[in-house]
Structures are given as C-alpha cells and as structure tokens.
Design an enzyme around this catalytic site. Structure first.
Site, PDB file in Angstrom:
ATOM      1  N   HIS A  21      -5.529 -30.328 -30.383  1.00 15.77           N
ATOM      2  CA  HIS A  21      -5.743 -31.736 -30.679  1.00 15.77           C
ATOM      3  C   HIS A  21      -7.230 -32.001 -30.910  1.00 15.77           C
ATOM      4  O   HIS A  21      -8.051 -31.584 -30.114  1.00 15.77           O
ATOM      5  CB  HIS A  21      -5.229 -32.557 -29.485  1.00 15.77           C
ATOM      6  CG  HIS A  21      -4.933 -33.963 -29.825  1.00 15.77           C
ATOM      7  ND1 HIS A  21      -5.918 -34.874 -30.087  1.00 15.77           N
ATOM      8  CD2 HIS A  21      -3.761 -34.629 -29.958  1.00 15.77           C
ATOM      9  CE1 HIS A  21      -5.355 -36.036 -30.363  1.00 15.77           C
ATOM     10  NE2 HIS A  21      -4.055 -35.918 -30.298  1.00 15.77           N
TER      11      HIS A  21
ATOM     12  N   HIS B  45      -3.248 -28.404 -26.617  1.00 13.85           N
ATOM     13  CA  HIS B  45      -2.488 -29.574 -26.237  1.00 13.85           C
ATOM     14  C   HIS B  45      -1.006 -29.275 -26.007  1.00 13.85           C
ATOM     15  O   HIS B  45      -0.384 -29.819 -25.095  1.00 13.85           O
ATOM     16  CB  HIS B  45      -2.657 -30.610 -27.351  1.00 13.85           C
ATOM     17  CG  HIS B  45      -1.976 -31.900 -27.101  1.00 13.85           C
ATOM     18  ND1 HIS B  45      -2.145 -32.609 -25.937  1.00 13.85           N
ATOM     19  CD2 HIS B  45      -1.120 -32.631 -27.851  1.00 13.85           C
ATOM     20  CE1 HIS B  45      -1.430 -33.712 -26.000  1.00 13.85           C
ATOM     21  NE2 HIS B  45      -0.787 -33.743 -27.133  1.00 13.85           N
TER      22      HIS B  45
ATOM     23  N   ARG C  10      -5.011 -33.453 -38.247  1.00  7.46           N
ATOM     24  CA  ARG C  10      -5.434 -32.872 -36.966  1.00  7.46           C
ATOM     25  C   ARG C  10      -6.035 -31.469 -37.086  1.00  7.46           C
ATOM     26  O   ARG C  10      -7.117 -31.211 -36.582  1.00  7.46           O
ATOM     27  CB  ARG C  10      -4.226 -32.753 -36.024  1.00  7.46           C
ATOM     28  CG  ARG C  10      -3.932 -33.984 -35.249  1.00  7.46           C
ATOM     29  CD  ARG C  10      -2.807 -33.714 -34.280  1.00  7.46           C
ATOM     30  NE  ARG C  10      -2.396 -34.966 -33.642  1.00  7.46           N
ATOM     31  CZ  ARG C  10      -1.459 -35.063 -32.719  1.00  7.46           C
ATOM     32  NH1 ARG C  10      -0.805 -33.986 -32.320  1.00  7.46           N
ATOM     33  NH2 ARG C  10      -1.158 -36.210 -32.181  1.00  7.46           N
TER      34      ARG C  10
ATOM     35  N   GLY D 225      14.003 -31.200 -17.928  1.00  6.03           N
ATOM     36  CA  GLY D 225      14.675 -30.745 -16.710  1.00  6.03           C
ATOM     37  C   GLY D 225      15.347 -31.881 -15.955  1.00  6.03           C
ATOM     38  O   GLY D 225      16.516 -31.781 -15.567  1.00  6.03           O
TER      39      GLY D 225
END
Lengths: 657, 224, 256
Positions: free
Chosen positions: A286, A421, A350, A65
């Site tokens: 995560h 996450h 992960r 943004g």
C-alpha cells in the site's frame, strides 16, 4: 513424474520440481450465472440430527473464522474455535478501515453482479478463477442484508437508506462503510453472532490457544495440535473437518500494516503436511503509510489512500538535503510522479505509486531520519481550497498523523512510504474452499482464491464474510456427509507424531540459547524480503535473497536466544515458533517470485516491463495458479500448475495512460 | 460463573444497577426535603424573637400529615444510608488489590471521589443534629422552645463550627449526588441536558448548604 | 533527529496467576521520543533477554488503537497520561526525560493477572454472551434497505458500537465497574429497530451477568468516559439505566 528443472545444486540455489498439473478444481461448468446455484443443489446434505454428531474445528476468529463458526453453529454442527488472542474480538479484521463492496446497485448507477465480478477479476490482473470470483460477487449482496440485520451501524443517508461511496478500481459507488471502522463493525457483528452460539452451546471458543500443527492421515485431516499459551501444554484435538481462517502472512516482512501477532504458522504447518500453497509471492503493498521512524519501529500504520487526491508527492532535488521541507524553494523540489506520469500525476494506481517511491529512495532522494520516505504536501491544496475544505476532507487523518509523528501536516508536509498490507497468496483451495487435504478448508485471507495478483480495496471484507457466512457452510456439508460414521480419536500415530514434532521444535528453540533475539532475526528477514521480494523483483535480487534467507535460517537455529521455558506463558517462544515458519515460507515466496517470469498485478519483475515501467503479463506461459507442494526440508518444492481458463472475460492489458 | 436469574418483582433492586436506582430515588427525595427544611430554618433569621419559627416547629411536630411524611423521610434516610453502606463495603470487592499509583484526580472530580467521606460526616452530623433537636424536644420534653434550643446551640462556636463544616461536606455530597441521581434515572439523554443538570446541580449544591450555614453564623456573630 | 530519552520504569512483575507479584525497577536509555510506549517496552525486553532476564509480558496486537489488547495502567491511569487513547497510541514524547514511570496491570477482580501486565478479560465476552447480539441466522435477513433507519439514529448507534472492549473503563473506575462496556452494547442495540425484539431481556441479562462476574457498581464518577479510547459517552449509561428501569417496572406486554 517429477523432474528437476534447474540443475540439482546445493539447497541455496533456487530450484523446484514440476509436478502434475491440477486437473480438478471442482469448479462447475456451464453458464457462469448459474454455476453456484447449480453447484449448491448438487452438494450432499447432512440431516439436522446428524449435524450434532459432527465436530468441526475452526482456527481463527476474524471475519472469515468467526462468521464461519457462528454459521456452522447455527446449522447445528458441534464447533470448536481456537484463537491465540485473549478474546475472539481482537482478530486483525478489526483494523480494516475502508469498506465492503457489494453489487447492490442501490445507487442506480448501473452496478451488477457481472460488473463487480469483472472489476475484481481485472483488478487481480487476470490471475483468479472466473467461477470463484463470480460467486463472490453473487453472494456479496446477501452479506450486506445479513450485516444490517445483525445491527451493524452502516453509514446512512438522511432518508434512512444505506450510503455507499466509491473506491479504487471501480467506476461505481458500491462500497458500504461504517465511518473509517468498517472492519471493526463487521467483525463485532460476526463476533457477537459467535457469542450467541457459545451461549446456545453449539460453539466452544478456546482462548489463548495457538495451532502448532495439523494432523493428517492418508491425505485426510484428523485434527490439530494446539499449544495452550498460558500453560505451555500441548493438546491434541480431533475433528471431522478443520477450517483455517488464520489470515495472511504479511508479517513475514516484519514491518507491515498487519497486527503484530498475525502469523503463517497454521497455514505453513498445513503446507508442510501436504497442503498446496498457491501464489505465495503475491503480496499487496500500500503506497500511503506512515514511514518507519527508527530501528525500534514495530509496525506501520496505514493512511487512507484518498490523501493523494489533494496532496502532491515530492522529494528535494538534492539528495540528503537537510533543510526543513517548507524552506526548500519550489525550484529545488522534484515532483517525480508528475514528471514521470504527466497524465495521472499523483493519482497513479497503488502499485505504480509504491514502486516510484521506492525508486527515488533507492536513488538517494529519500527524506526523513531513515531516508526511506517521500513528502506528501498539502500546502498548494490549502492555498487553493482553503483550510476549511481540507479540514472537512482530511481532518481526522491529519490528526492521526500528528498523533503518531508529532508533526502537523498543516505546517510541514507529511512523510509517507509504502508498506506491506495484504497477501493474495495462500493455501490452494478448490471451488469448495477445501485444500488438497481432504476435510481441511481455508477461508478468508488464508486462502488464495479470489483476488488473483492484486486485491481491490474493500474486497477483503467481502471475501472473508462471503466465505464464512455463505460459502463454506454449504460446501463443508458435502464433505461432512461422508464422515458421519468416522469415530474421532486422538490416540493415533499421526497425532503422536505431530505432537512429538512440535515438542522437538520447541525444545530445540529453547535449548539453542544463542546470542540474538527473535526480533533481530525477524527484522533481518523483513529487510531481505522487502528489498528483493517487495515492490519490484528481479532474478538476481531474488537469487541473492534466497541465499540470504537460507543463511539467516541456519543462523536462526544456531543463534536464537529465547528466554524461559515451554511450560509457561512465554511470548518470545510464541514469536520464535512463528518466525521459524516465516523463514521457511519466505524461501517459498522467493522461489515463486523467481519462477514467475512475467509481471502481473503486485508482482513486477523488472525484466518484464515496458520502457515506462508498466507490467508485462505473459498469458501464454503464466496464466496459471502456481500451487506449491512441500517436498521436505532438503528438497526443492514441487510446482503444480492450475491453468486459468477465461471463458467469459478476455484478459486485457491494464493501462494507466 | 452463572448469572443469577433475577426474581420478579423486586429482585432487580438487588442488582448493582437496581441499588443505584434506589440510591438515586432516595437521594432525590432527601434533596426535596432539604429545600423544605431550609425554608423553615430561614424563619430563624426573622427578627421576631422566634415566634414564627416556633409556630412552624409546632406545626411540624403535630400535624398528622407531616407526621406521616416524617416516617417516610426517616425511611428514606435509612434506605439511603443502608445502600450507601452496602456500596462502601462492596467497593473493594470489585478490586481486591488496588493500584500502587492511582491518579484519580485526572479523570474524576473531587466531589465524586469524596462521597464516602462527605457521607460519613453528614451521617455524624445527622445523629448529633437529631439528638440535639429532634430527640430532645420530641422525646425528652425539653423545657426550651425550639428557637431557644437553636439559639443556644448556635451561639456555641464549637457547635456552629461543626455545623458549617458539615454543610461544606453536604455541598460536596450534593455536587456529585444531584447530577448522579439524574444520570442514574437515565434522564441525561444528551450533552445539552447534561450541561443543564450539571449547572443546576452546582447551583443547588452551593446555595442550599450556604443557606443552612448562614443561620448558625448569624447567631454566632451576634454573640460578639 | 530528536534527542533520545531516559526513563526509570517501575513495572509490576508476576510470574503467574498463583504467585504474588512485586515491582521491579529498570533503567532504560536511548529511547526516541517518537517511539510508542509499546516500542519502548520492546526495547526494554530486547535488553532483558540479552541480559538473561525474563522479559516483561504484555498484551498487544494491532498497535493502531483498534484491537483493544494493550491494556495497562501507566502512572496511575488506564492507558497512560492522555485521555481517550490506547497504550499503543501513546508516544514517549508525552513523558518527561528522566521521568519515573509506574506500570501496572489493569486491576479488577474479574480480570485476574495471567503474567506481569497481562490480564484475563474474558469476563467481558461472557457479558456479551448473555445478550449482546441480535438473534439472526445467516440467510434469513430481508433486504438491507427494507428498514430505513434515520441517519442520526444510525450515527448515534455507531457512537456506542465503536467500543473496542479493552477494559479501560473497568480499570479506571474506582469500583471496577463494567458499566460503560455493558452500556455501550446495550445502547447500540437499543437504538436500532433490529434490536427491539430482545431489548427488554437483553438489558436484564447483561446486567445480571455483569454482577455475577464480580464487577463493581457504577457511581457515575465518569472516569470511564475520560479514559475510553473509543470515546463512548456517558449517555450510554443513562440509556442502560433507562432501559433497565423500564424493563423491570413496566409489565411485559407479551407475557400471557
């Protein structure tokens, strides 16, 4: 056209309609390397004197943004930025630690735009568009140039040139970083660029304003409804285009690594006004976070993944063993990762590590006060390498862990657990980053565009800034060129309706005066999503979750207790409005997870895995983006499929062996 | 809230940062004066019935160069005091409503916290001191020699006590002021220099007021 | 695991900017020593809501010490009794069981109270607006490695760039000075080659805005650096002083 796939049933069963597939995503064709350049050359332009007449609304001032607003200001558009924070510098991009990828090849290690493109598309398990991802890799190079020019103090080598490091999912060192605060430094770069535009009068930033609705007229965006959080007043704001850079929706899970205020309201309201929501169930979890220590816990803190390089993960062999971990003898410790994945051991990717931790805790082996944690033990590494080496590598992380938990990892193993996450899903956008609503754009984590079913580390910052600095400023002009003679007005039926809707929603929440606080509902929602739409999903659990969310939603509107009025600074009302939207979004997440009968990236359907627990992708049936259309509160959502064509890379099986 | 544009060439001295610089420069100037003054005063301790001291006093009050310096010194005092008063009155402006509980001792030292009090005591001391010695001799034509004046004053336990207390507060003032001046002039560029300045400041703040305080005590003790 | 704790909280309550505020006393029990200070306030608020009372408004967001939102004055210190920390990273185990904790908003003239513990810190943004940036438009930058910057310089610049804009320096300063905040940005950019073209003007404008906002003067007490969660060193202030004096005393060589 629309046909009900599952039997029409009460709204508590999972059902959806299938709508027309998405034919035109505006992606250029031809040579991959030239697509973006050719596309840029074909876009309409707006002359400088006309840019001043065009008003662009930007919602959110995170990496995407703020960089978009600053750049649009530099180009000469009239920009209004709305942030719910008390300063644009507080957006959650600030918390990103690791780094930012770029195909600079400063290391001379053979990196290229192609390789970054390939790693990203493979990391996303072949569920992203080739054109978009290639463009992302292409502009990554310019991001680093621009950020250095802004004065961002990236890590450097002694010779004065930029340092890079390696990161998950890549065999190259292409990650630029500024200590463990890369997100902060990049955000402050975008924030100061934004402030410069404010000083020049091109951009106005409205603090403490939350977007509560998007105003759409005949498929075209006309503006937004904002709530002044200090006074509670609702305002209508008209613009020639609206850009949503409002981040992800990980907070639907209540506990996540996201900031507490991060929410889905802007994108969800856009969805309710007609914008498609793509792949809502793609959520990254995560593996190494500090676990929850009690019911009061409000958020989870991430610990760098690098810890798994030297730590060993284990749980006691006896469930519920209350001894101190250091008193449990070696023979009674279960190194489950080493046992289950002998070749990768503690260094499995992960998603595997996260899922394994959940599995042992589900089996009752979890440790800590809540039983939802596993040990990450450094005692072997300390013995082998010595305290000094471990301190050099992880000293700051050990200190952070001790600060939060009060326990020293030097003496007792760390306790870790996975946490939500990042959300790869988001508003559906075309190649121009425009949603299917004309003039409504989504950038950064708010859109779905580049990460497929899994995001690689250090790619979120890259995408946010790519969208904001180098993509949207070009593509938005193509639309704005058609809006030159549109007179802005907030005095229309669409604005009045949207304002009234919001007013009603607020009144309803305030007048319920029930018995349970917003947080109680939010916690419950989080638990349902986490249990059934988290690390691993299955049809039965998802069906159950859908029922539970539906029930919770009904209870919410009957039993929520929000104090105060709507005409004042009322943080609980803000929270209630956000949670109401999370409840609706959560149902769509569950529908999406249920409908996608394959495993890909973060999305593991237990019905679709190999015997070893590997994801089984189904490219024949599911190589598409699932873009969902809102059909009304009582109606099942409509699914639009955007087929994914792989012309340049061949989808392969991601193997961990 | 538009920022006032600072008009050159001296407008910048009216910013808070500029005023701080003035405070530091005059402060350092007064610090050098303290050294000179102390050197002269220590002549009082010579056992020559005041001969050396009187000669020095005579030189100080008649030498044209010193007379010019004296005006500068006076101006230094005036500016330093004026800026100090400005800051004292401004202090509340930044925070019209104070804290109910403020644990300032946790993050500041006592010397920086007591600058106002030490400044006030030193100002009173200065007035009494000037009236007693400077005005008496320069303008009222005192029949006594400077040495006799000092002896007389210091043998008074009240005066000596006041003098010693003032010197303690001078030490406080210097303990922060010395370091602060260097910081304000931007000379403390790293931790090492910071430590050196802090040590030097502490030593200066201890030794110089001690040197001054010994003199009245010396005279006072002789009366017993 | 660890024994729950009990506290007496004296919290500043103020309905809005116009109305005068006052202290309210609350008793709270069953707080885990491992709860953060903000989580303790969450528990209090849940309790207040259920009792039909107005919960305490406070700023917070990331809850991991980087966004700079959670400013409050706890037991006489900005961000509570530990040095160099944010409120969200302060844990209840750092308090005594049964202790009375006084919680006030950050107080400074340029930080008007919005409600309870929430203050408006936009004055800090306005200081940045006057010059806390390098004027470069997207797309115009040369290659990132075109200008080498010695590692010690980059590291030092980072030390200053790490400011989180929480305003603790202002809150802790007896004069409510924003010097450490302003100096951090001035110093960060002053050290880098990219920051040189605007260096003289930047420091002058930012100091002028700092004064215009009504922040107090700096008297080098060093309280700011003790409380700063980002550990911005006082050398930042020395750098600003140096630059300010230099920018005003030396003639601008580029003026015709």
């Amino acid at each position: 056209m629309a046909e009900i796939l599952t039997a029409p049933a009460p709204t508590t069963t999972i059902s959806w309609r299938e709508g027309a597939p998405i034919e035109n995503n505006k992606c250029p064709t031809g040579e991959l390397e030239k697509r973006w350049t050719r596309h840029k050359d074909s876009l309409r332009l707006v002359a400088p004197h006309n840019k001043r007449k065009l008003e662009v609304i930007v919602v959110g001032a995170g990496l995407a943004g703020a960089s978009a607003a600053a750049t649009l200001g530099e180009l000469g558009y009239q920009v209004k930025v709305f942030v719910y924070h008390n300063s644009p510098r507080r957006a959650h991009s600030i918390a990103a630690q690791g780094g930012i990828n770029a195909a600079k090849n400063y290391r001379n290690d053979g990196d290229s735009i192609w390789r970054l493109f390939y790693d990203t598309i493979k990391g996303g398990d072949f569920r992203a568009r080739e054109s978009n991802v290639y463009r992302l890799a292409e502009v990554s190079v310019k991001i680093i140039d621009h950020c250095v020019a802004q004065g961002i103090p990236f890590a450097r080598e002694y010779g004065g040139y930029l340092d890079t490091r390696s990161f998950g999912g890549a065999q190259l060192m292409r990650t630029f970083y500024a200590r463990g605060q890369t997100g902060q430094q990049l955000l402050l770069g975008a924030y100061t660029a934004l402030q410069r535009q404010v000083a020049q009068g091109n951009v106005q930033v409205y603090y403490n304003y939350e977007v509560v609705d998007i105003v759409v007229e005949e498929g075209r965006v006309r503006g937004i409804i904002v709530r002044n959080l200090i006074t509670g007043e609702l305002h209508r704001v008209a613009g020639h285009a609206v850009v949503l850079g409002t981040g992800g929706y990980g907070n639907a899970y209540y506990l996540s690594t996201n900031a507490k205020l991060s929410n889905a309201t802007a994108i969800w309201r856009a969805h309710r006004r007609g914008a498609y929501f793509a792949n809502p169930s793609f959520v990254q979890i995560h593996p190494t976070c500090i676990p929850q220590s009690g019911e009061y816990q409000s958020k989870l803190t991430l610990m760098s993944e690098s810890l798994r390089n030297d730590g060993r993960v284990w749980v006691p062999r006896t469930p519920g063993d209350k001894r101190r971990p250091q008193d449990i003898p070696e023979s009674e410790r279960w190194y489950y990762l080493e046992e289950w994945y002998p070749s990768f051991g503690n260094l499995v990717p992960r998603d595997i590590a996260s899922r394994a931790a959940k599995r042992v805790c589900d089996m009752g082996y979890g440790v800590g006060p809540t039983g939802r944690a596993v040990y990450l033990d450094f005692s072997d590494a300390i013995k082998r390498l010595g305290r000094e080496v471990i301190y050099q590598r992880y000293g700051n992380l050990f200190e952070m862990y001790e600060e939060i938990t009060g326990e020293s990892p030097w003496e007792t193993p760390m306790r870790i657990y996975p946490a939500v996450h990042y959300t790869m899903g988001g508003l559906w956008v075309d190649y121009n980053l425009m949603t299917n609503i004309e003039g409504l754009y989504a950038i950064g984590e708010a859109n779905f565009s580049d990460h497929g079913a899994n995001r690689l580390g250090a790619s979120a910052l890259m995408q946010g800034l790519a969208d904001g600095y180098f993509i949207l400023p070009y593509t938005i002009g193509d639309y704005l060129a058609t809006q030159l003679f549109v007179k802005l007005s907030t005095d229309t039926a669409a604005f009045a309706d949207a304002e009234k809707d919001t007013q009603k929603r607020i009144e309803r929440i305030l007048s319920t005066k029930g018995t349970h606080t917003v947080d109680e509902f939010h916690r419950e929602l989080g638990k349902i999503l986490w249990d059934h739409c988290g690390l691993a999903r299955n049809a039965q659990g998802l069906t159950q979750a859908y029922h539970q969310i539906h029930e919770l939603q009904e209870r919410f509107w009957k039993e929520v207790l929000v104090p105060g009025t709507g005409q004042e600074f009322n943080q609980n009302l803000e929270k209630a409005l956000r949670v109401a939207d999370f409840l609706e979004l959560a149902k769509l997440m569950v529908v999406d997870a249920y409908h996608r009968e394959e495993s890909c990236g973060c999305h593991l359907r237990e019905e679709h895995q190999t015997e070893e627990g590997e994801a089984l992708r189904n490219d024949e049936k599911y190589a598409y983006v699932a873009a969902w259309e809102w059909a009304g509160e009582k109606e099942p959502p409509t699914l639009h499929k955007e087929p994914l064509k792989f012309e340049f890379v061949k989808p392969t099986v991601r193997s961990y062996k | 809230m538009e920022a006032k544009t600072v008009s050159p060439p001296v407008g910048w001295l009216h910013t808070t940062v500029g005023r701080k610089v003035v405070m530091a420069l005059t402060g350092l100037f007064l610090i050098t004066f303290l050294v000179v003054h102390l050197a002269g005063n220590l002549l009082l301790l010579r056992d020559d019935g005041g001969a050396a001291f009187n000669a020095y006093a005579e030189f100080m009050s008649t030498n044209p160069f010193i007379r010019v310096l004296e005006i500068l010194l006076f101006a230094g005092f005036v500016v330093h005091i004026y800026q100090g008063l400005y800051f004292i009155f401004r202090e509340r402006r930044g925070r019209p409503k104070g804290y109910a509980r403020n644990d300032a001792s946790a993050n500041t030292n006592i010397f920086s916290r007591t600058m106002r009090i030490s400044a006030l005591v030193i100002l009173i001391f200065l007035i009494v001191h000037l009236r007693h010695f400077f005005v008496e001799h320069r303008f009222l034509g005192s029949p006594l020699t400077m040495y006799e004046s000092c002896k007389l004053a210091f043998e008074n336990p009240w005066y000596s006590g006041f003098y010693v207390v003032s010197m303690v507060l001078l030490a406080f003032h210097l303990a922060h002021g010395f370091y602060s001046s260097f910081q304000t002039l931007g000379l403390i560029v790293n931790r090492r220099i910071e430590r050196v300045i802090q040590w030097a400041g502490a030593a200066f703040a201890f030794l110089v007021p001690l040197g001054f305080a010994i003199i009245p005590l010396y005279f006072l003790l002789q009366t017993f | 695991m660890s024994k729950p704790m009990r506290f007496t909280l004296k919290i500043w309550r103020q309905k809005n900017a116009q109305e005068p505020g006052h202290f309210e006393t609350y008793e709270i029990d069953g707080i885990s020593p491992d709860a953060s200070f903000l989580e303790m306030l969450d528990v209090l608020n849940e309790k207040l809501i259920k009792e039909g009372k107005d919960p305490v408004a406070f700023d917070h967001d990331c809850r991991e010490g980087i966004c700079g939102s959670c400013g409050m004055f706890i037991n006489g210190r900005a961000h509570g009794p530990l040095p160099n920390i944010t409120t969200c990273r302060l844990y209840m185990r750092h308090f005594r069981d049964g202790e009375t904790i006084v919680i006030e908003p950050f107080r400074a003239k340029p930080f008007p109270v919005i409600k309870d513990l929430v203050v408006d810190r936009s004055a800090l943004d306005r200081i940045i607006q006057t010059g806390g940036y390098i004027s470069v438009n997207a797309g115009s930058a040369p290659d990132a490695n075109a200008i080498p910057i010695p590692k010690p310089v980059a590291d030092r610049a980072f030390d200053y760039a790490t400011c989180i804009g929480c305003g603790a320096c202002v809150a802790a300063c007896k004069n409510a000075s924003a010097m450490l905040f302003t100096a951090a940005k001035v110093s960060h950019l002053a050290l880098l080659p990219q920051g040189q073209p605007e260096r003289r003007e930047r420091v002058k404008k930012m100091v002028a805005q700092m004064d215009a906002e009504g922040f107090g003067h700096c008297s080098n007490t060093g309280a700011c650096a003790v409380e700063c969660p980002a550990k911005i060193p006082l050398t930042a202030i020395a750098q600003l002083q140096r630059d300010f004096i230099w920018a005003n005393l030396t003639p601008d060589p580029y003026v015709r």
